[in-house]
Design an enzyme around this catalytic site. Structure first.
Site, PDB file in Angstrom:
ATOM      1  N   THR A  45       0.829  -1.216   0.000  1.00  0.00           N
ATOM      2  CA  THR A  45       0.000   0.000   0.000  1.00  0.00           C
ATOM      3  C   THR A  45       0.852   1.249   0.000  1.00  0.00           C
ATOM      4  O   THR A  45       0.459   2.289  -0.534  1.00  0.00           O
ATOM      5  CB  THR A  45      -0.926  -0.028   1.237  1.00  0.00           C
ATOM      6  OG1 THR A  45      -1.857  -1.074   1.052  1.00  0.00           O
ATOM      7  CG2 THR A  45      -1.680   1.273   1.430  1.00  0.00           C
ATOM      8  N   TYR A  59      -8.217   0.163  -3.266  1.00  0.00           N
ATOM      9  CA  TYR A  59      -7.241   0.808  -4.157  1.00  0.00           C
ATOM     10  C   TYR A  59      -6.298  -0.265  -4.720  1.00  0.00           C
ATOM     11  O   TYR A  59      -6.405  -1.445  -4.373  1.00  0.00           O
ATOM     12  CB  TYR A  59      -6.447   1.858  -3.363  1.00  0.00           C
ATOM     13  CG  TYR A  59      -5.852   1.260  -2.113  1.00  0.00           C
ATOM     14  CD1 TYR A  59      -4.633   0.589  -2.161  1.00  0.00           C
ATOM     15  CD2 TYR A  59      -6.538   1.296  -0.897  1.00  0.00           C
ATOM     16  CE1 TYR A  59      -4.108  -0.011  -1.036  1.00  0.00           C
ATOM     17  CE2 TYR A  59      -6.014   0.696   0.227  1.00  0.00           C
ATOM     18  CZ  TYR A  59      -4.811   0.049   0.154  1.00  0.00           C
ATOM     19  OH  TYR A  59      -4.304  -0.561   1.265  1.00  0.00           O
ATOM     20  N   SER A  92       1.478  -7.452  -0.567  1.00  0.00           N
ATOM     21  CA  SER A  92       2.219  -8.429   0.246  1.00  0.00           C
ATOM     22  C   SER A  92       1.447  -9.707   0.543  1.00  0.00           C
ATOM     23  O   SER A  92       2.032 -10.677   1.017  1.00  0.00           O
ATOM     24  CB  SER A  92       2.765  -7.793   1.520  1.00  0.00           C
ATOM     25  OG  SER A  92       1.780  -7.687   2.515  1.00  0.00           O
ATOM     26  N   THR A 125       1.720  -4.120   4.364  1.00  0.00           N
ATOM     27  CA  THR A 125       1.627  -4.395   5.804  1.00  0.00           C
ATOM     28  C   THR A 125       1.079  -5.795   6.116  1.00  0.00           C
ATOM     29  O   THR A 125       1.280  -6.296   7.214  1.00  0.00           O
ATOM     30  CB  THR A 125       0.725  -3.353   6.500  1.00  0.00           C
ATOM     31  OG1 THR A 125      -0.576  -3.388   5.908  1.00  0.00           O
ATOM     32  CG2 THR A 125       1.316  -1.963   6.406  1.00  0.00           C
ATOM     33  N   ASP A 126       0.407  -6.419   5.128  1.00  0.00           N
ATOM     34  CA  ASP A 126      -0.288  -7.676   5.441  1.00  0.00           C
ATOM     35  C   ASP A 126       0.650  -8.804   5.872  1.00  0.00           C
ATOM     36  O   ASP A 126       0.312  -9.597   6.754  1.00  0.00           O
ATOM     37  CB  ASP A 126      -1.138  -8.125   4.242  1.00  0.00           C
ATOM     38  CG  ASP A 126      -2.354  -7.218   4.035  1.00  0.00           C
ATOM     39  OD1 ASP A 126      -2.662  -6.420   4.941  1.00  0.00           O
ATOM     40  OD2 ASP A 126      -2.984  -7.308   2.968  1.00  0.00           O
ATOM     41  N   LYS A 198       0.469  -7.584  12.870  1.00  0.00           N
ATOM     42  CA  LYS A 198      -0.569  -6.637  12.437  1.00  0.00           C
ATOM     43  C   LYS A 198      -1.873  -7.018  13.134  1.00  0.00           C
ATOM     44  O   LYS A 198      -2.318  -8.155  13.029  1.00  0.00           O
ATOM     45  CB  LYS A 198      -0.722  -6.698  10.908  1.00  0.00           C
ATOM     46  CG  LYS A 198      -1.734  -5.710  10.371  1.00  0.00           C
ATOM     47  CD  LYS A 198      -1.803  -5.716   8.846  1.00  0.00           C
ATOM     48  CE  LYS A 198      -2.843  -4.708   8.379  1.00  0.00           C
ATOM     49  NZ  LYS A 198      -2.915  -4.588   6.907  1.00  0.00           N
ATOM     50  N   GLU A 319      -1.393 -29.151  26.641  1.00  0.00           N
ATOM     51  CA  GLU A 319      -2.657 -29.660  26.083  1.00  0.00           C
ATOM     52  C   GLU A 319      -2.467 -30.956  25.296  1.00  0.00           C
ATOM     53  O   GLU A 319      -3.438 -31.547  24.834  1.00  0.00           O
ATOM     54  CB  GLU A 319      -3.285 -28.592  25.179  1.00  0.00           C
ATOM     55  CG  GLU A 319      -3.982 -27.479  25.933  1.00  0.00           C
ATOM     56  CD  GLU A 319      -5.152 -27.973  26.773  1.00  0.00           C
ATOM     57  OE1 GLU A 319      -5.913 -28.824  26.296  1.00  0.00           O
ATOM     58  OE2 GLU A 319      -5.279 -27.501  27.921  1.00  0.00           O
TER      59      GLU A 319
HETATM   60  C1  SIN Z   1      -0.275  -5.203   1.208  1.00  0.00           C
HETATM   61  O1  SIN Z   1       0.014  -5.820   2.238  1.00  0.00           O
HETATM   62  O2  SIN Z   1       0.445  -5.197   0.213  1.00  0.00           O
HETATM   63  C2  SIN Z   1      -1.562  -4.460   1.130  1.00  0.00           C
HETATM   64  C3  SIN Z   1      -1.963  -3.848   2.413  1.00  0.00           C
HETATM   65  C4  SIN Z   1      -0.986  -2.847   2.946  1.00  0.00           C
HETATM   66  O3  SIN Z   1       0.138  -2.667   2.510  1.00  0.00           O
HETATM   67  O4  SIN Z   1      -1.396  -2.164   3.927  1.00  0.00           O
END
Ligand code: SIN
Length: 362
Positions: A45, A59, A92, A125-126, A198, A319
């Protein structure tokens, strides 16, 4: 009179040239004094574009090239001498083991150069936390490596990417960041690769380390650190990917009420060498799936019990009787990070005692 004037003009020109040379030399010296940071761009992103400044969902990620990301932050020049390389251009969720190997090898080459002081990786971020943990285990340098991302695309009205890049470069340029393992810097906060995850689909403060907390803040281009992970990383690990072309296949089986053995059997039939069981609670095993896990282990596939809860250790012989079943527990690693450690462990050994030691070491 004419002669006199032209001599004066020549003298003035020479003085001008000398002054220009002095100023350029001073500017050059200042540039040399600043640390050299390489930005390796992988997409996400942070490099995303939307149709309007208010669009923050739906997007297109991974569009903007690294030069444009750097140009958008002119103040970077005050913090470091920055160069960019486009290593990949993916959202990602499509990150792969192959990109990880390419990225890690490039970082190891760059950081071996005396004229490179730190690395920043721009990333979606993913799966950012997964790339960070992989690099934490295979980068062979104490120089800073910092991952940055953004929750809003580059076209958003208050995009978080430019400031995150600025802060990330500041963290990578600081001697304070050396020897701390791979770091993740977003939203003015610094987290360690091992512990961060995340936690929110939308908000800018999405990166947290639920069990152990952040390691520092970055303010005014200056990182401040308050704690460090005690787990081994980078130069202190036993993993070397220099000659590794592919990683052993390991997948994650998710636990839930009424779960069944179909995904597990499919992964084993596809040739997996290891399975991460992301169990409920303390990595508990459903009665209808436990026999399939036992069969799978008997076929030589390594089973790691982890937890879908996102916090707390999975306790060995808690467990399940792991000694008797010859299973491994993930300790406090999330299932997605346990997958990474198991893949790397399998490049060295199939011995479950050794693999368990690695899960208590990294
Ligand atoms: C991604 O992980 O490429 C899409 C989402 C992001 O970067 O926040």
């Amino acid at each position: 009179m004419h002669m006199h004037k032209s001599r004066w003009q020549t003298a003035a020109r020479l003085a001008g040239c000398a002054l220009f040379a002095m100023l350029s030399a001073a500017a050059g010296a200042q540039q040399e004094q600043r640390p050299n940071v390489v930005i390796l761009a992988t997409g996400g992103t942070i490099a995303g574009t939307a149709a309007t400044a208010t669009q923050v969902a739906g997007y297109t990620a991974a569009k903007v090239p690294v030069e444009q990301l750097i140009d958008a932050v002119p103040d970077l020049k005050k913090v470091a001498n920055v160069k960019g390389e486009q290593l990949a251009q993916v959202a990602s969720e499509s990150m792969t083991n192959d990109v990880w190997l390419k990225l890690a090898k490039r970082i190891n080459v760059l950081l071996a150069q005396p004229d490179v002081d730190g690395i920043v990786i721009t990333h979606g971020t993913d799966t950012l936390e997964e790339t960070a943990y992989f690099l934490n285990l295979v980068v062979k340098s104490r120089k800073p490596v910092v991952l940055v991302g953004a929750m809003r695309p580059s076209t958003a009205m208050s995009a978080d990417g430019p400031f995150n890049i600025y802060n990330g470069v500041a963290v990578a340029a600081s001697k304070e960041s050396a020897g701390r393992g791979v770091l993740v810097s977003l939203n003015d906060q610094i987290n360690s690769a091992r512990d961060v995850t995340k936690v929110n689909t939308m908000t800018l403060d999405t990166f947290r380390a639920p069990d152990f907390g952040l390691v520092g803040y970055v303010v005014g281009a200056q990182p401040s650190f308050y704690r460090a992970s005690t787990r081994k990383h980078t130069t202190d690990t036993e993993f070397d990917i220099t000659n590794v072309e592919t990683l052993p296949p390991v997948d994650i089986v998710y636990g839930y009420a009424n779960m069944n053995r179909v995904p597990l059997d499919a992964f084993v039939a596809a040739g997996d060498k290891g399975i991460i069981h992301a169990g409920v609670g303390d990595g508990s095993l459903a009665a209808q799936v436990k026999p399939a896990l036992i069969e799978t282990r008997k076929k030589g596939v390594i089973i790691v019990r982890s937890s879908r809860t996102g916090g707390g250790p999975v306790v060995r012989n808690g467990e399940a009787n792991d000694d008797e079943l010859d299973f491994v527990v993930s300790d406090t690693l999330t299932p997605q990070k346990a997958r990474i450690l198991l893949m790397l462990a399998l490049t060295k050994t199939n011995n479950t005692k050794e693999i368990q030691r690695m899960f208590y070491t990294y």
